[in-house]
Scaffold this motif. Sequence first.
Motif, PDB file in Angstrom:
ATOM      1  N   UNK A  13       0.821  -1.197   0.000  1.00 39.78           N
ATOM      2  CA  UNK A  13       0.000   0.000   0.000  1.00 39.78           C
ATOM      3  C   UNK A  13       0.857   1.250   0.000  1.00 39.78           C
ATOM      4  N   UNK A  14       0.196   2.374   0.161  1.00 41.25           N
ATOM      5  CA  UNK A  14       0.866   3.667   0.189  1.00 41.25           C
ATOM      6  C   UNK A  14       0.141   4.561   1.184  1.00 41.25           C
ATOM      7  N   UNK A  15       0.921   5.379   1.917  1.00 38.84           N
ATOM      8  CA  UNK A  15       0.394   6.282   2.933  1.00 38.84           C
ATOM      9  C   UNK A  15       0.817   7.705   2.586  1.00 38.84           C
ATOM     10  N   UNK A  16      -0.138   8.625   2.624  1.00 35.71           N
ATOM     11  CA  UNK A  16       0.130  10.040   2.404  1.00 35.71           C
ATOM     12  C   UNK A  16      -0.037  10.767   3.741  1.00 35.71           C
ATOM     13  N   UNK A  17       1.020  11.435   4.167  1.00 29.57           N
ATOM     14  CA  UNK A  17       0.956  12.140   5.447  1.00 29.57           C
ATOM     15  C   UNK A  17       1.802  13.406   5.366  1.00 29.57           C
ATOM     16  N   UNK A  18       1.642  14.272   6.338  1.00 32.47           N
ATOM     17  CA  UNK A  18       2.424  15.493   6.423  1.00 32.47           C
ATOM     18  C   UNK A  18       2.657  15.837   7.886  1.00 32.47           C
ATOM     19  N   UNK A  19       3.699  16.596   8.153  1.00 31.50           N
ATOM     20  CA  UNK A  19       4.035  17.040   9.506  1.00 31.50           C
ATOM     21  C   UNK A  19       3.324  18.364   9.762  1.00 31.50           C
ATOM     22  N   UNK A  20       2.476  18.388  10.783  1.00 29.08           N
ATOM     23  CA  UNK A  20       1.772  19.629  11.125  1.00 29.08           C
ATOM     24  C   UNK A  20       2.388  20.325  12.335  1.00 29.08           C
ATOM     25  N   UNK A  21       3.271  19.625  13.057  1.00 30.21           N
ATOM     26  CA  UNK A  21       3.962  20.226  14.195  1.00 30.21           C
ATOM     27  C   UNK A  21       5.433  19.827  14.128  1.00 30.21           C
ATOM     28  N   UNK A  22       6.271  20.790  13.746  1.00 28.97           N
ATOM     29  CA  UNK A  22       7.697  20.496  13.616  1.00 28.97           C
ATOM     30  C   UNK A  22       8.331  20.194  14.964  1.00 28.97           C
ATOM     31  N   UNK A  23       7.863  20.836  16.032  1.00 32.58           N
ATOM     32  CA  UNK A  23       8.427  20.615  17.363  1.00 32.58           C
ATOM     33  C   UNK A  23       8.174  19.183  17.814  1.00 32.58           C
TER      34      UNK A  23
ATOM     35  N   UNK B 235      -2.084  12.016   9.037  1.00 32.60           N
ATOM     36  CA  UNK B 235      -2.232  11.051   7.938  1.00 32.60           C
ATOM     37  C   UNK B 235      -3.422  11.477   7.093  1.00 32.60           C
ATOM     38  N   UNK B 236      -3.142  11.799   5.833  1.00 33.73           N
ATOM     39  CA  UNK B 236      -4.187  12.305   4.947  1.00 33.73           C
ATOM     40  C   UNK B 236      -4.931  11.198   4.205  1.00 33.73           C
ATOM     41  N   UNK B 237      -4.214  10.131   3.823  1.00 35.31           N
ATOM     42  CA  UNK B 237      -4.859   9.103   2.991  1.00 35.31           C
ATOM     43  C   UNK B 237      -4.039   7.823   3.044  1.00 35.31           C
ATOM     44  N   UNK B 238      -4.744   6.692   2.955  1.00 32.59           N
ATOM     45  CA  UNK B 238      -4.112   5.367   2.872  1.00 32.59           C
ATOM     46  C   UNK B 238      -4.759   4.612   1.721  1.00 32.59           C
TER      47      UNK B 238
END
Length: 208
Positions: A38-48, A107-110
């Motif tokens: 599969x594939x996971x789409x994610x992003x960092x919303x808190x750098x700290x 996590x935006x999408x799987x």
Amino acid sequence: MVLPCTDVFARVDLRTVTCNIPPQEILTKDSVTTQVDGVVYYKIHSAVCAVANVTNVHLATNLLAQTTLRNVLGTQSLSQILSGREEIAHNIQSILDNATDRWGIKVARVEIKDVRIPMEMQRAMAAEAEATREARAKVIAAEGEMNASKALKQASTVLAETPAALQLRYLQTLTTLATEKNSTIVFPLPMNVLQGFYKNSQKKTIRD
């Protein structure tokens, strides 16, 4: 300003990251061994949080996605995996999103890319599908023959009740034969006419 002795500089990419889940060998609920990736789409919303709460946020997210995929699919049967990919992917997304929130991950999408089943299982499924198609074709053919027999029965009833209709059908058949360039046309005689000739011949023999 970064103090050399007390501060550590870390660059964090806040764009959406694509994480490929390598093929995982899974034993389904109905004891079928399959491989799923599969594939996971994610992003960092808190750098700290991504820097302070976990050593390597991307590696941790990748490993967690693999284990979550195995755990979720292990509770499903093969038919449920093949027919409910979207629901399973949404369930995995919810689990990952809750687990990675403290790491500053959203996590935006799987997506489940491919489900590989053993070749023996593929042959068995193909044979079952072929048997189902043949059974359906036989049912349709039987229904067609039944409808045709009903139509013939109705037509014979109409012809029996209306002798003129039989004559019209006889003439229509002769017209069809004449348009096909046939060199020989056989005119059938009704059985009652032949029976009349037979009775007359018997009477003549008795008189003689």
